[in-house]
Design a protein around this motif. Structure first.
Motif, PDB file in Angstrom:
ATOM      1  N   ALA A   9       2.996  -2.913  -7.089  1.00 33.54           N
ATOM      2  CA  ALA A   9       2.645  -3.174  -5.693  1.00 33.54           C
ATOM      3  C   ALA A   9       3.875  -3.595  -4.890  1.00 33.54           C
ATOM      4  O   ALA A   9       4.073  -3.148  -3.751  1.00 33.54           O
ATOM      5  CB  ALA A   9       1.563  -4.251  -5.627  1.00 33.54           C
ATOM      6  N   ALA A  10       4.722  -4.440  -5.491  1.00 33.24           N
ATOM      7  CA  ALA A  10       5.920  -4.904  -4.788  1.00 33.24           C
ATOM      8  C   ALA A  10       6.891  -3.758  -4.534  1.00 33.24           C
ATOM      9  O   ALA A  10       7.457  -3.630  -3.436  1.00 33.24           O
ATOM     10  CB  ALA A  10       6.593  -6.018  -5.598  1.00 33.24           C
ATOM     11  N   ILE A  11       7.090  -2.903  -5.545  1.00 31.96           N
ATOM     12  CA  ILE A  11       8.001  -1.775  -5.379  1.00 31.96           C
ATOM     13  C   ILE A  11       7.471  -0.800  -4.337  1.00 31.96           C
ATOM     14  O   ILE A  11       8.213  -0.301  -3.478  1.00 31.96           O
ATOM     15  CB  ILE A  11       8.214  -1.064  -6.726  1.00 31.96           C
ATOM     16  N   LEU A  12       6.168  -0.533  -4.400  1.00 32.30           N
ATOM     17  CA  LEU A  12       5.570   0.394  -3.443  1.00 32.30           C
ATOM     18  C   LEU A  12       5.655  -0.166  -2.020  1.00 32.30           C
ATOM     19  O   LEU A  12       5.869   0.582  -1.061  1.00 32.30           O
ATOM     20  CB  LEU A  12       4.114   0.669  -3.825  1.00 32.30           C
ATOM     21  N   LEU A  13       5.497  -1.471  -1.889  1.00 32.27           N
ATOM     22  CA  LEU A  13       5.623  -2.102  -0.575  1.00 32.27           C
ATOM     23  C   LEU A  13       7.045  -1.950  -0.032  1.00 32.27           C
ATOM     24  O   LEU A  13       7.247  -1.643   1.149  1.00 32.27           O
ATOM     25  CB  LEU A  13       5.242  -3.583  -0.669  1.00 32.27           C
ATOM     26  N   LEU A  14       8.042  -2.155  -0.901  1.00 30.42           N
ATOM     27  CA  LEU A  14       9.435  -2.001  -0.481  1.00 30.42           C
ATOM     28  C   LEU A  14       9.733  -0.560  -0.087  1.00 30.42           C
ATOM     29  O   LEU A  14      10.379  -0.302   0.952  1.00 30.42           O
ATOM     30  CB  LEU A  14      10.361  -2.440  -1.612  1.00 30.42           C
ATOM     31  N   VAL A  15       9.259   0.404  -0.890  1.00 28.96           N
ATOM     32  CA  VAL A  15       9.488   1.818  -0.575  1.00 28.96           C
ATOM     33  C   VAL A  15       8.816   2.186   0.742  1.00 28.96           C
ATOM     34  O   VAL A  15       9.384   2.921   1.566  1.00 28.96           O
ATOM     35  CB  VAL A  15       8.983   2.709  -1.724  1.00 28.96           C
ATOM     36  N   SER A  16       7.613   1.667   0.967  1.00 26.61           N
ATOM     37  CA  SER A  16       6.903   1.965   2.212  1.00 26.61           C
ATOM     38  C   SER A  16       7.660   1.420   3.418  1.00 26.61           C
ATOM     39  O   SER A  16       7.730   2.068   4.471  1.00 26.61           O
ATOM     40  CB  SER A  16       5.490   1.389   2.160  1.00 26.61           C
ATOM     41  N   PHE A  17       8.239   0.232   3.271  1.00 29.12           N
ATOM     42  CA  PHE A  17       9.011  -0.352   4.374  1.00 29.12           C
ATOM     43  C   PHE A  17      10.247   0.484   4.675  1.00 29.12           C
ATOM     44  O   PHE A  17      10.574   0.739   5.841  1.00 29.12           O
ATOM     45  CB  PHE A  17       9.407  -1.788   4.025  1.00 29.12           C
ATOM     46  N   VAL A  59       8.511  13.306   6.161  1.00 31.34           N
ATOM     47  CA  VAL A  59       9.436  12.691   5.205  1.00 31.34           C
ATOM     48  C   VAL A  59       8.889  11.350   4.732  1.00 31.34           C
ATOM     49  O   VAL A  59       8.979  11.018   3.547  1.00 31.34           O
ATOM     50  CB  VAL A  59      10.827  12.522   5.848  1.00 31.34           C
ATOM     51  N   GLN A  60       8.317  10.578   5.637  1.00 27.81           N
ATOM     52  CA  GLN A  60       7.723   9.291   5.255  1.00 27.81           C
ATOM     53  C   GLN A  60       6.590   9.490   4.252  1.00 27.81           C
ATOM     54  O   GLN A  60       6.503   8.783   3.240  1.00 27.81           O
ATOM     55  CB  GLN A  60       7.194   8.583   6.498  1.00 27.81           C
ATOM     56  N   GLY A  61       5.725  10.447   4.526  1.00 33.38           N
ATOM     57  CA  GLY A  61       4.597  10.695   3.630  1.00 33.38           C
ATOM     58  C   GLY A  61       5.036  11.169   2.256  1.00 33.38           C
ATOM     59  O   GLY A  61       4.515  10.705   1.236  1.00 33.38           O
ATOM     60  N   ILE A  62       6.009  12.077   2.209  1.00 30.71           N
ATOM     61  CA  ILE A  62       6.498  12.579   0.919  1.00 30.71           C
ATOM     62  C   ILE A  62       7.166  11.460   0.136  1.00 30.71           C
ATOM     63  O   ILE A  62       6.961  11.325  -1.085  1.00 30.71           O
ATOM     64  CB  ILE A  62       7.473  13.747   1.136  1.00 30.71           C
ATOM     65  N   THR A  63       7.963  10.638   0.808  1.00 30.27           N
ATOM     66  CA  THR A  63       8.639   9.524   0.132  1.00 30.27           C
ATOM     67  C   THR A  63       7.627   8.571  -0.483  1.00 30.27           C
ATOM     68  O   THR A  63       7.761   8.160  -1.653  1.00 30.27           O
ATOM     69  CB  THR A  63       9.523   8.766   1.132  1.00 30.27           C
ATOM     70  N   PHE A  64       6.614   8.214   0.266  1.00 30.14           N
ATOM     71  CA  PHE A  64       5.585   7.304  -0.231  1.00 30.14           C
ATOM     72  C   PHE A  64       4.827   7.933  -1.401  1.00 30.14           C
ATOM     73  O   PHE A  64       4.567   7.281  -2.419  1.00 30.14           O
ATOM     74  CB  PHE A  64       4.613   6.968   0.910  1.00 30.14           C
ATOM     75  N   PHE A  65       4.507   9.213  -1.271  1.00 27.30           N
ATOM     76  CA  PHE A  65       3.721   9.893  -2.295  1.00 27.30           C
ATOM     77  C   PHE A  65       4.501  10.040  -3.592  1.00 27.30           C
ATOM     78  O   PHE A  65       3.978   9.808  -4.684  1.00 27.30           O
ATOM     79  CB  PHE A  65       3.284  11.260  -1.775  1.00 27.30           C
ATOM     80  N   VAL A  66       5.784  10.411  -3.489  1.00 26.56           N
ATOM     81  CA  VAL A  66       6.611  10.569  -4.688  1.00 26.56           C
ATOM     82  C   VAL A  66       6.809   9.218  -5.372  1.00 26.56           C
ATOM     83  O   VAL A  66       6.783   9.120  -6.607  1.00 26.56           O
ATOM     84  CB  VAL A  66       7.963  11.207  -4.330  1.00 26.56           C
ATOM     85  N   ALA A  67       7.015   8.158  -4.589  1.00 27.58           N
ATOM     86  CA  ALA A  67       7.150   6.819  -5.173  1.00 27.58           C
ATOM     87  C   ALA A  67       5.886   6.429  -5.931  1.00 27.58           C
ATOM     88  O   ALA A  67       5.958   5.858  -7.031  1.00 27.58           O
ATOM     89  CB  ALA A  67       7.447   5.800  -4.077  1.00 27.58           C
ATOM     90  N   LEU A  68       4.729   6.751  -5.371  1.00 32.65           N
ATOM     91  CA  LEU A  68       3.467   6.456  -6.050  1.00 32.65           C
ATOM     92  C   LEU A  68       3.352   7.233  -7.354  1.00 32.65           C
ATOM     93  O   LEU A  68       2.910   6.688  -8.380  1.00 32.65           O
ATOM     94  CB  LEU A  68       2.297   6.791  -5.123  1.00 32.65           C
ATOM     95  N   ALA A  69       3.772   8.499  -7.343  1.00 32.73           N
ATOM     96  CA  ALA A  69       3.717   9.314  -8.563  1.00 32.73           C
ATOM     97  C   ALA A  69       4.656   8.768  -9.634  1.00 32.73           C
ATOM     98  O   ALA A  69       4.304   8.707 -10.821  1.00 32.73           O
ATOM     99  CB  ALA A  69       4.071  10.763  -8.234  1.00 32.73           C
ATOM    100  N   VAL A  70       5.856   8.337  -9.238  1.00 34.41           N
ATOM    101  CA  VAL A  70       6.812   7.782 -10.193  1.00 34.41           C
ATOM    102  C   VAL A  70       6.271   6.500 -10.815  1.00 34.41           C
ATOM    103  O   VAL A  70       6.368   6.284 -12.032  1.00 34.41           O
ATOM    104  CB  VAL A  70       8.165   7.524  -9.496  1.00 34.41           C
ATOM    105  N   LEU A  71       5.678   5.645 -10.007  1.00 29.26           N
ATOM    106  CA  LEU A  71       5.118   4.404 -10.530  1.00 29.26           C
ATOM    107  C   LEU A  71       3.955   4.681 -11.474  1.00 29.26           C
ATOM    108  O   LEU A  71       3.774   3.982 -12.478  1.00 29.26           O
ATOM    109  CB  LEU A  71       4.657   3.514  -9.371  1.00 29.26           C
TER     110      LEU A  71
END
Length: 307
Positions: A2-10, A270-282
Motif C-alpha cells: 500500500a505504501a509503495i503504491l501510494l508513492l507511485v500514485s503520487f 501515462v498516469q494510468g499505465i504507470t499506476f497499473f504496471v506498479a500494481l502488476a509488479v506488486l
C-alpha cells in the motif's frame, strides 16, 4: 504494498504538474483552445483546487479504476489499458515460459558439471545474452527469421486467435527471453553449485543414493527458493521490458501504448499505465513471497518464532 503504491500514485499524478507546458495545454491536446473548452477542462480536472486536493480526488478515482479520459482519443484510460494489456501479458508469459524451459535445465546442468565444456559454453552464453540489448536482438531476429527465411511474421500481434497470436509473438518473446534466460541460467547455476558443495550431498552420494534421487530430492528442492525468487523477478522484467520489444515488432500492447502516449504528451494515459504496471509488479512480488513460504518451511518457522 500500500505504501509503495501510494508513492507511485503520487509520482504519477505529479507528472501533470511537472510538465514543461501548462496543465491546461497538456489536457487540451489537439482540441482548440477556446474559452469554453478551457473552462470545461479546468472544471473537469479541478485545476483551480490546491494540488493535494486534486491528488486526493484523483487517487480516489484511481482506486475505483477511473483514470479519466485520454487526451489523444477521448476514450476511457481504463478501457484503453484493458484492451492493450492482454497482449503484453501474453508476450510476457510466453517469454517467461521460454526462460523457464531453456534457462532452468541449462543452469542446473552447468552447475552439476562444473568446469566441463557445457559449463564453459553456458557461461559464454550468459555473457552474450546479458550484453545484447533487446532491440538489437529483435532486429537480428526480424532479418534472419522474418525477412530472409520468412518463418515468422515481423510485426503485429495476430488476429486474436491462439495460433495466430503465438506465431506473431514468437520472435518478440525470443528477443525478450534471451537476456532474461542469461540471468536465470546464472542464478540457477550459482544455486546448483552451492547445493552440490553441501555436506548432505556428499553424504548422500557416499550412502549410494541414486543420481536421480540426489537430483530430485536434494538438488531441485534446495535450489527452488533462489530460482523461484529469480523467476518472479524475471516475470516482472518480462512485462516491463516489453516496452522496447513491442516497439521493435509493432506489437499493440502496453509498451507501445506507453511510448505513443509519451510522444503525444497524453499525461492521463501515462498516469494510468504507470499506476497499473506498479500494481502488476506488486502483485507478482506478493505471489513470489507466497511461493517462498510454501516451498521453504524454514521461512514459516522463523516467522512464527519472531512472532
Amino acid at each position: 504494498m500500500a505504501a509503495i503504491l501510494l508513492l507511485v500514485s503520487f509520482l504519477a499524478f505529479s507528472l501533470l504538474t511537472l510538465s514543461p507546458v501548462s496543465e491546461v495545454a497538456v489536457l487540451l491536446g489537439s482540441r482548440p483552445a477556446t474559452p469554453e473548452t478551457i473552462a470545461g477542462i479546468t472544471a473537469q480536472y479541478r485545476l483551480d483546487d490546491p494540488f493535494f486536493t486534486r491528488y486526493w480526488l484523483w487517487l480516489v478515482d484511481a482506486v475505483r479504476g477511473d483514470f479519466g479520459a485520454s487526451v489523444q482519443s477521448g476514450q476511457s484510460v481504463t478501457g484503453v489499458i484493458a484492451s492493450h494489456f492482454p497482449l503484453t501479458l501474453q508476450l510476457g508469459l510466453y517469454a517467461f515460459v521460454l526462460v523457464l524451459v531453456a534457462g532452468l535445465p541449462l543452469g542446473l546442468a552447468a552447475g552439476i558439471r562444473r568446469g566441463c565444456l557445457l559449463d564453459r559454453a553456458t557461461s559464454a552464453f550468459t555473457v552474450i545474452g546479458m550484453s545484447a540489448p533487446g532491440f538489437a536482438v529483435g532486429i537480428v531476429l526480424i532479418y534472419v527469421f522474418g525477412v530472409r527465411l520468412g518463418w515468422f511474421p515481423v510485426y503485429g500481434g495476430g488476429n486474436g486467435h491462439f495460433v495466430s497470436t503465438v506465431v506473431h509473438l514468437t520472435l518478440p518473446a525470443i528477443a525478450l527471453a534471451i537476456g532474461l534466460s542469461a540471468l536465470v541460467v546464472r542464478q540457477t547455476r550459482a544455486a546448483a553449485l552451492d547445493v552440490m558443495e553441501q555436506d548432505y550431498i556428499t553424504f548422500a552420494k557416499a550412502r549410494g543414493v541414486s543420481g536421480t534421487r540426489v537430483l530430485i530430492g536434494y538438488l531441485l528442492r534446495n535450489t527452488a527458493l533462489p530460482v523461484v525468487t529469480a523467476a518472479g523477478l524475471m516475470l516482472i522484467a518480462a512485462v516491463s521490458g516489453a516496452v522496447v520489444v513491442e516497439t521493435v515488432f509493432s506489437v499493440p500492447g502496453i509498451g507501445q501504448l506507453m511510448v505513443k502516449s509519451i510522444e503525444v504528451k497524453d499525461i492521463p494515459m501515462v498516469q494510468g499505465i504507470t499506476f497499473f504496471v506498479a500494481l502488476a509488479v506488486l502483485a507478482v512480488n506478493l505471489a513470489v513471497d507466497a511461493a517462498v513460504l510454501i516451498l521453504d518451511p524454514r521461512t514459516r518457522i522463523s516467522g512464527r518464532r519472531r512472532g
